[in-house]
Design a protein around this motif. Structure first.
Motif, PDB file in Angstrom:
ATOM      1  N   THR A  25      -2.927  -2.193   4.683  1.00  0.00           N
ATOM      2  CA  THR A  25      -3.697  -2.424   3.464  1.00  0.00           C
ATOM      3  C   THR A  25      -2.976  -3.463   2.607  1.00  0.00           C
ATOM      4  O   THR A  25      -1.769  -3.650   2.737  1.00  0.00           O
ATOM      5  CB  THR A  25      -3.855  -1.119   2.660  1.00  0.00           C
ATOM      6  OG1 THR A  25      -2.546  -0.691   2.221  1.00  0.00           O
ATOM      7  CG2 THR A  25      -4.489  -0.020   3.501  1.00  0.00           C
ATOM      8  N   PRO A  26      -3.705  -4.146   1.720  1.00  0.00           N
ATOM      9  CA  PRO A  26      -3.081  -5.180   0.882  1.00  0.00           C
ATOM     10  C   PRO A  26      -1.922  -4.658   0.029  1.00  0.00           C
ATOM     11  O   PRO A  26      -1.006  -5.407  -0.299  1.00  0.00           O
ATOM     12  CB  PRO A  26      -4.239  -5.666   0.003  1.00  0.00           C
ATOM     13  CG  PRO A  26      -5.469  -5.361   0.787  1.00  0.00           C
ATOM     14  CD  PRO A  26      -5.173  -4.104   1.529  1.00  0.00           C
ATOM     15  N   ALA A  27      -1.957  -3.356  -0.307  1.00  0.00           N
ATOM     16  CA  ALA A  27      -0.907  -2.795  -1.167  1.00  0.00           C
ATOM     17  C   ALA A  27       0.297  -2.292  -0.384  1.00  0.00           C
ATOM     18  O   ALA A  27       1.189  -1.660  -0.959  1.00  0.00           O
ATOM     19  CB  ALA A  27      -1.482  -1.662  -2.015  1.00  0.00           C
ATOM     20  N   GLY A  28       0.334  -2.540   0.927  1.00  0.00           N
ATOM     21  CA  GLY A  28       1.510  -2.182   1.710  1.00  0.00           C
ATOM     22  C   GLY A  28       1.421  -0.865   2.444  1.00  0.00           C
ATOM     23  O   GLY A  28       2.393  -0.451   3.081  1.00  0.00           O
ATOM     24  N   GLY A  29       0.285  -0.192   2.359  1.00  0.00           N
ATOM     25  CA  GLY A  29       0.113   1.065   3.072  1.00  0.00           C
ATOM     26  C   GLY A  29      -0.657   0.861   4.360  1.00  0.00           C
ATOM     27  O   GLY A  29      -0.715  -0.243   4.914  1.00  0.00           O
ATOM     28  N   VAL A  30      -1.262   1.928   4.852  1.00  0.00           N
ATOM     29  CA  VAL A  30      -2.082   1.852   6.063  1.00  0.00           C
ATOM     30  C   VAL A  30      -3.363   2.660   5.886  1.00  0.00           C
ATOM     31  O   VAL A  30      -3.381   3.689   5.212  1.00  0.00           O
ATOM     32  CB  VAL A  30      -1.332   2.364   7.320  1.00  0.00           C
ATOM     33  CG1 VAL A  30      -0.188   1.442   7.683  1.00  0.00           C
ATOM     34  CG2 VAL A  30      -0.834   3.774   7.143  1.00  0.00           C
ATOM     35  N   ASN A  31      -4.411   2.172   6.517  1.00  0.00           N
ATOM     36  CA  ASN A  31      -5.680   2.894   6.625  1.00  0.00           C
ATOM     37  C   ASN A  31      -5.973   3.008   8.113  1.00  0.00           C
ATOM     38  O   ASN A  31      -6.544   2.106   8.725  1.00  0.00           O
ATOM     39  CB  ASN A  31      -6.791   2.142   5.901  1.00  0.00           C
ATOM     40  CG  ASN A  31      -8.127   2.868   5.991  1.00  0.00           C
ATOM     41  OD1 ASN A  31      -8.206   3.984   6.513  1.00  0.00           O
ATOM     42  ND2 ASN A  31      -9.180   2.243   5.507  1.00  0.00           N
ATOM     43  N   ARG A  32      -5.540   4.114   8.696  1.00  0.00           N
ATOM     44  CA  ARG A  32      -5.644   4.316  10.144  1.00  0.00           C
ATOM     45  C   ARG A  32      -6.179   5.726  10.373  1.00  0.00           C
ATOM     46  O   ARG A  32      -5.481   6.615  10.859  1.00  0.00           O
ATOM     47  CB  ARG A  32      -4.264   4.120  10.784  1.00  0.00           C
ATOM     48  CG  ARG A  32      -4.285   3.915  12.274  1.00  0.00           C
ATOM     49  CD  ARG A  32      -2.967   3.368  12.792  1.00  0.00           C
ATOM     50  NE  ARG A  32      -1.847   4.217  12.452  1.00  0.00           N
ATOM     51  CZ  ARG A  32      -0.692   3.776  11.951  1.00  0.00           C
ATOM     52  NH1 ARG A  32      -0.512   2.493  11.705  1.00  0.00           N
ATOM     53  NH2 ARG A  32       0.292   4.629  11.670  1.00  0.00           N
ATOM     54  N   GLN A  33      -7.413   5.916   9.990  1.00  0.00           N
ATOM     55  CA  GLN A  33      -7.988   7.257  10.026  1.00  0.00           C
ATOM     56  C   GLN A  33      -8.314   7.683  11.454  1.00  0.00           C
ATOM     57  O   GLN A  33      -8.533   6.853  12.337  1.00  0.00           O
ATOM     58  CB  GLN A  33      -9.223   7.306   9.136  1.00  0.00           C
ATOM     59  CG  GLN A  33      -8.876   7.039   7.667  1.00  0.00           C
ATOM     60  CD  GLN A  33     -10.089   7.103   6.777  1.00  0.00           C
ATOM     61  OE1 GLN A  33     -10.650   8.174   6.547  1.00  0.00           O
ATOM     62  NE2 GLN A  33     -10.518   5.961   6.264  1.00  0.00           N
ATOM     63  N   GLY A  92       0.504   6.047   3.547  1.00  0.00           N
ATOM     64  CA  GLY A  92       1.772   5.355   3.692  1.00  0.00           C
ATOM     65  C   GLY A  92       2.086   5.081   5.146  1.00  0.00           C
ATOM     66  O   GLY A  92       1.491   5.664   6.060  1.00  0.00           O
ATOM     67  N   ARG A  93       3.054   4.231   5.363  1.00  0.00           N
ATOM     68  CA  ARG A  93       3.384   3.788   6.715  1.00  0.00           C
ATOM     69  C   ARG A  93       4.327   4.723   7.451  1.00  0.00           C
ATOM     70  O   ARG A  93       4.602   4.520   8.636  1.00  0.00           O
ATOM     71  CB  ARG A  93       3.986   2.384   6.656  1.00  0.00           C
ATOM     72  CG  ARG A  93       5.184   2.276   5.741  1.00  0.00           C
ATOM     73  CD  ARG A  93       5.648   0.842   5.595  1.00  0.00           C
ATOM     74  NE  ARG A  93       6.183   0.300   6.836  1.00  0.00           N
ATOM     75  CZ  ARG A  93       6.715  -0.913   6.940  1.00  0.00           C
ATOM     76  NH1 ARG A  93       6.720  -1.722   5.901  1.00  0.00           N
ATOM     77  NH2 ARG A  93       7.213  -1.319   8.077  1.00  0.00           N
ATOM     78  N   PHE A  94       4.840   5.771   6.770  1.00  0.00           N
ATOM     79  CA  PHE A  94       5.833   6.651   7.385  1.00  0.00           C
ATOM     80  C   PHE A  94       5.292   8.046   7.702  1.00  0.00           C
ATOM     81  O   PHE A  94       5.817   8.714   8.597  1.00  0.00           O
ATOM     82  CB  PHE A  94       7.056   6.781   6.470  1.00  0.00           C
ATOM     83  CG  PHE A  94       7.765   5.484   6.235  1.00  0.00           C
ATOM     84  CD1 PHE A  94       8.722   5.029   7.128  1.00  0.00           C
ATOM     85  CD2 PHE A  94       7.473   4.707   5.132  1.00  0.00           C
ATOM     86  CE1 PHE A  94       9.375   3.822   6.928  1.00  0.00           C
ATOM     87  CE2 PHE A  94       8.123   3.500   4.913  1.00  0.00           C
ATOM     88  CZ  PHE A  94       9.078   3.049   5.817  1.00  0.00           C
ATOM     89  N   ASP A  95       4.303   8.504   6.970  1.00  0.00           N
ATOM     90  CA  ASP A  95       3.738   9.840   7.158  1.00  0.00           C
ATOM     91  C   ASP A  95       3.184   9.950   8.574  1.00  0.00           C
ATOM     92  O   ASP A  95       2.194   9.316   8.908  1.00  0.00           O
ATOM     93  CB  ASP A  95       2.651  10.079   6.110  1.00  0.00           C
ATOM     94  CG  ASP A  95       2.016  11.459   6.210  1.00  0.00           C
ATOM     95  OD1 ASP A  95       2.378  12.236   7.118  1.00  0.00           O
ATOM     96  OD2 ASP A  95       1.146  11.759   5.374  1.00  0.00           O
ATOM     97  N   GLY A  96       3.832  10.762   9.401  1.00  0.00           N
ATOM     98  CA  GLY A  96       3.395  10.923  10.782  1.00  0.00           C
ATOM     99  C   GLY A  96       3.999   9.904  11.722  1.00  0.00           C
ATOM    100  O   GLY A  96       4.600  10.256  12.740  1.00  0.00           O
TER     101      GLY A  96
END
Length: 414
Positions: A25-33, A92-96
């Motif tokens: 995502t533009p804010a540095g996270g992830v959208n990987r549902q 976030g990029r680390f959860d899981g």
């Protein structure tokens, strides 16, 4: 000569960066549902990395992905290590991902050193842990441990997609993975995860050894009154459910958690009908999320919620209805597996603290069928389910080192 297995920190951190680009995502996270195109891409990358190292890959009917490294005794059930790859919509990029990729790094470290374990070790990426697109969450581990999944076939996601269709497409997208039945005997399970809270960081503690997961219960409260004109209805004539709801929430927030530090009570959603600025509501509904490690206390807290809501509704000449929408009992982890992790921490000369997890994880379900425990590492400001989620590189590598040592001990019992 057999080398001592060592975590390759640079490789692990590079993998975390690579997977963070999938659904970035533009804010540095992830959208990987779960079961999305992005989720399939992450599964594909992990599978390709595994095949490059000569590991066998499998998936089951709920799309749990397994990566197997053989042990010296093929008759032994495998030790599972891993977590999940799916995320929240603005996750976030680390959860899981940290737990899954650290588990894969542990397998690679063993392979690099040509080290042998007695039992096979399998990395698992559990399907749909988050439940953000298709509810409920932790689908993969629930199915693995024998949950009745028949009703899931009709589930429609938050985006209108069919779970059955998306699940079928997800499995079909990875034909290299041999299909196996859902559920099998395992010797144990270890999961590395970010804490998702601030305590480890605040105490400057690099490792948390998780001994239990607290129970979770969700309630849906509806308070019925009488709709009326905001300007013409005097106080004596009002049956205002909003006043009752606010009073009930205030009482609960000033008693439950202040009097019991292990309790958690959260009102996450509130709605008024008809929702007009100049009308007394006809009804107000809100949700209550309750958590506690002791089942008897969870029962007592629920009873208090029911009593308070009924009393405040009656005080406003309204009626309260409460439905329990979700009930997930907690679990104590295996003392033997906890000791294995603590011994691994001690062997690395690291400080640690025992913890109870406030969030539920796949390990909660696996603990019901095999010895299980968890390892926590700190995350900055305790943020999780947030694009700003961050784990210091040194802490990520430290967690992976503990996981590797614990996995070696658990897969090669004396």
């Amino acid at each position: 000569m057999t080398l001592v297995p060592e975590i390759n920190g640079e490789r692990l951190l590079g993998r975390l960066d690579a997977f963070a680009r999938i659904g970035a995502t533009p804010a540095g996270g992830v959208n990987r549902q779960a079961f999305s195109v992005e989720d399939r891409s992450a599964r594909r990358l992990l599978a390709e990395l595994a095949l490059e190292r000569g590991f066998a890959i499998f998936q089951d009917g709920i799309a749990n992905l397994f990566i197997r490294r053989e042990g010296s005794d093929a008759t032994l059930p495998p030790l599972l290590i891993g977590s999940h790859l799916d995320s929240q919509p603005t996750g976030g990029r680390f959860d899981g991902a940290l737990g899954t990729l650290s588990a894969f790094e542990a397998l690679e470290a063993l392979e690099d050193a040509k080290a042998e374990t007695k039992a096979p070790i399998e990395v698992v990426a559990w399907a749909n842990e988050e439940g953000s697109r298709f509810a409920p969450g932790v689908m993969g581990s629930m199915a693995f441990t024998g949950a009745d999944t028949a009703a899931w076939k009709s589930i429609v996601g938050s985006d209108g997609a069919s779970l059955a269709t998306e699940l079928e497409a997800t499995i079909a997208a990875l034909p290299e993975a041999r299909l196996r039945s859902t559920g099998m005997p395992i010797s144990g399970y270890i999961e590395l995860h970010i804490e998702q809270g601030p305590s480890l960081e605040k105490e400057r503690m690099p490792i948390g050894v998780v001994t239990a997961v607290q129970g979770t219960r969700w309630l849906e409260v509806s308070i019925e009154g009488t709709a009326g004109h905001a300007g013409t209805t005097g106080l004596a004539y009002r049956r205002d459910p909003m006043v009752a709801a606010i009073a009930a929430i205030h009482r609960l927030q000033t008693t439950i958690m202040p009097l019991d530090t292990s309790a958690r009570l959260t009102v996450g959603r509130i709605a008024a009908q008809p929702g007009s600025i100049n009308a007394i509501p006809q009804s107000v509904s809100f949700t209550v999320d309750l958590r506690h490690p002791q089942p008897e206390r969870l029962d007592a807290i629920e009873a208090e919620v029911r009593e308070v809501c009924a009393a405040e509704a009656e005080a406003q000449h309204c009626t309260a209805t409460i439905k329990r929408s979700f009930d997930m009992p907690g679990a104590a982890f295996s003392p033997d597996m906890v000791k294995i992790i603590e011994d691994a921490v001690s062997s690395l000369r690291l400080p640690h603290k025992q913890m109870i997890s406030g969030a539920f994880h796949d390990a909660l379900f696996i603990a019901r069928v095999a010895p299980a425990a968890m390892i926590f590492v700190p995350c900055r400001d305790g943020l999780s389910h947030n694009e700003a989620e961050y784990v210091e590189p040194a802490n990520a590598v430290t967690g992976a080192r503990v996981l590797l040592q614990a996995a070696i001990a658990a897969a090669s019992p004396r």
